[in-house]
Design a protein around this motif. Structure first.
Motif, mmCIF file in Angstrom:
data_model
loop_
_atom_site.group_PDB
_atom_site.id
_atom_site.type_symbol
_atom_site.label_atom_id
_atom_site.label_comp_id
_atom_site.label_asym_id
_atom_site.label_seq_id
_atom_site.Cartn_x
_atom_site.Cartn_y
_atom_site.Cartn_z
ATOM 1 N N ALA A 153 -9.992 -12.240 -21.881
ATOM 2 C CA ALA A 153 -11.338 -12.476 -21.376
ATOM 3 C C ALA A 153 -11.315 -12.882 -19.905
ATOM 4 N N TRP A 154 -10.388 -13.733 -19.544
ATOM 5 C CA TRP A 154 -10.265 -14.131 -18.134
ATOM 6 C C TRP A 154 -9.927 -12.937 -17.255
ATOM 7 N N ARG A 195 -6.095 -21.149 -20.476
ATOM 8 C CA ARG A 195 -5.114 -20.154 -20.009
ATOM 9 C C ARG A 195 -5.011 -20.162 -18.485
ATOM 10 N N GLN A 196 -6.121 -20.343 -17.790
ATOM 11 C CA GLN A 196 -6.085 -20.411 -16.328
ATOM 12 C C GLN A 196 -5.266 -21.610 -15.871
ATOM 13 N N THR A 197 -5.480 -22.740 -16.509
ATOM 14 C CA THR A 197 -4.763 -23.961 -16.144
ATOM 15 C C THR A 197 -3.276 -23.837 -16.455
ATOM 16 N N VAL A 224 -0.622 -18.749 -8.499
ATOM 17 C CA VAL A 224 -1.318 -20.038 -8.490
ATOM 18 C C VAL A 224 -2.679 -19.889 -7.814
ATOM 19 N N GLN A 225 -2.712 -19.204 -6.685
ATOM 20 C CA GLN A 225 -3.977 -19.006 -5.976
ATOM 21 C C GLN A 225 -4.958 -18.194 -6.810
ATOM 22 N N ASP A 230 -9.911 -18.252 -9.700
ATOM 23 C CA ASP A 230 -10.749 -17.793 -10.809
ATOM 24 C C ASP A 230 -11.264 -18.965 -11.640
ATOM 25 N N ARG A 231 -10.434 -20.005 -11.808
ATOM 26 C CA ARG A 231 -10.880 -21.169 -12.575
ATOM 27 C C ARG A 231 -12.018 -21.890 -11.858
ATOM 28 N N GLU A 232 -11.906 -22.030 -10.555
ATOM 29 C CA GLU A 232 -12.965 -22.708 -9.802
ATOM 30 C C GLU A 232 -14.277 -21.940 -9.909
ATOM 31 N N LEU A 233 -14.214 -20.616 -9.790
ATOM 32 C CA LEU A 233 -15.427 -19.805 -9.933
ATOM 33 C C LEU A 233 -16.004 -19.946 -11.340
#
Length: 246
Positions: A153-154, A195-197, A224-225, A230-233
């Motif tokens: 999904a991510w 999963r992003q983390t 990492v970037q 993507d996590r911040e968004l």
């Protein structure tokens, strides 16, 4: 007449998946020098036996010790503009069918099912904008199906680069979730964030590990970037994604 010789075999290097192994095409087969992952071979053979259509078939080992797989024509994608209507729902269904095909099997080792482990669009073959197969099964393993679904999904739907409107990303996420089925909005949101983390933390450790070569550390820094961006968004627009999921 003089002696005859066998025709020279032409090896065409292939790229597109997230792997660091030699991969070449020879006619209708792919030959790849993997990491000796016999578990992946067993999974592919099981999937062939049960008629799962979204994976290459393992054809044995060539004279150089490389795994031989069926060649699946098509391309990988890195932007929604390269995908057709229905692609996200079909991607979700492909993953659900994999999980259902391995749930309760000895390969799952008492876990939910067998995971692909890295089912991003970079490891998915598309034709005419629709997904037809997952490739690069080196990361497959027993596990929790939400780990696979959260990553799918991510990587398919959440994109901080490429100027993809948030409403489009949320709609794609709903379509993918509906294709997979039976997952609540909050559950899927948490799986994506987890999963992003996890990826950001693992790759941060790899970037700082002097045992890795410079190229691997550079890739880790990029990862990492990617994950943190993507996590911040995703966190910034979590209400939009939640509303789309219903």
């Amino acid at each position: 007449m003089g002696p005859t010789y066998p025709a020279r075999v032409t090896e065409e290097p292939l790229s597109g998946g997230h792997n660091a192994h030699e991969v070449v095409r020879i006619g209708g087969t792919v030959h790849r020098r993997g990491d000796g992952n016999t578990f992946a071979v067993r999974v592919l053979r099981h999937l062939e036996a049960v008629g799962y259509p979204y994976a290459p078939r393992h054809l044995g080992v060539d004279e150089q010790g490389r795994d031989m797989l069926t060649y699946i024509p098509g391309v990988t994608t890195d932007h929604p503009g390269q995908r057709a209507v229905g692609a996200y729902a079909l991607g979700g269904r492909m993953l659900r069918d994999l999980h259902d095909a391995t749930a309760g099997h000895a390969l799952a080792a008492g876990r939910d099912c067998v995971l692909h482990g890295d089912p991003g669009p970079f490891n998915t073959i598309f034709r005419a904008g629709l997904p037809v197969a997952f490739i690069d099964w080196d990361s497959c393993r027993p596990g929790d199906r939400l780990d696979d679904l959260g990553y799918l999904a991510w990587t398919w739907c959440v994109q901080s680069q490429g100027n993809v409107p948030i409403d489009d990303q949320a709609r794609h996420l709903r379509e993918l979730r509906d294709g997979y089925g039976d997952v609540g909005a909050d559950t899927l949101i948490r799986a994506i964030l987890r999963r992003q983390t996890e990826l950001a933390e693992v790759e941060a450790a790899n970037a700082a590990d002097p045992r890795h070569g410079a190229e691997r550390r550079r890739h880790a820094e990029w990862a990492v970037q990617w994950a943190t961006g993507d996590r911040e968004l995703f966190q910034r627009h979590e209400d939009v994604f939640l509303a789309a999921l219903g």
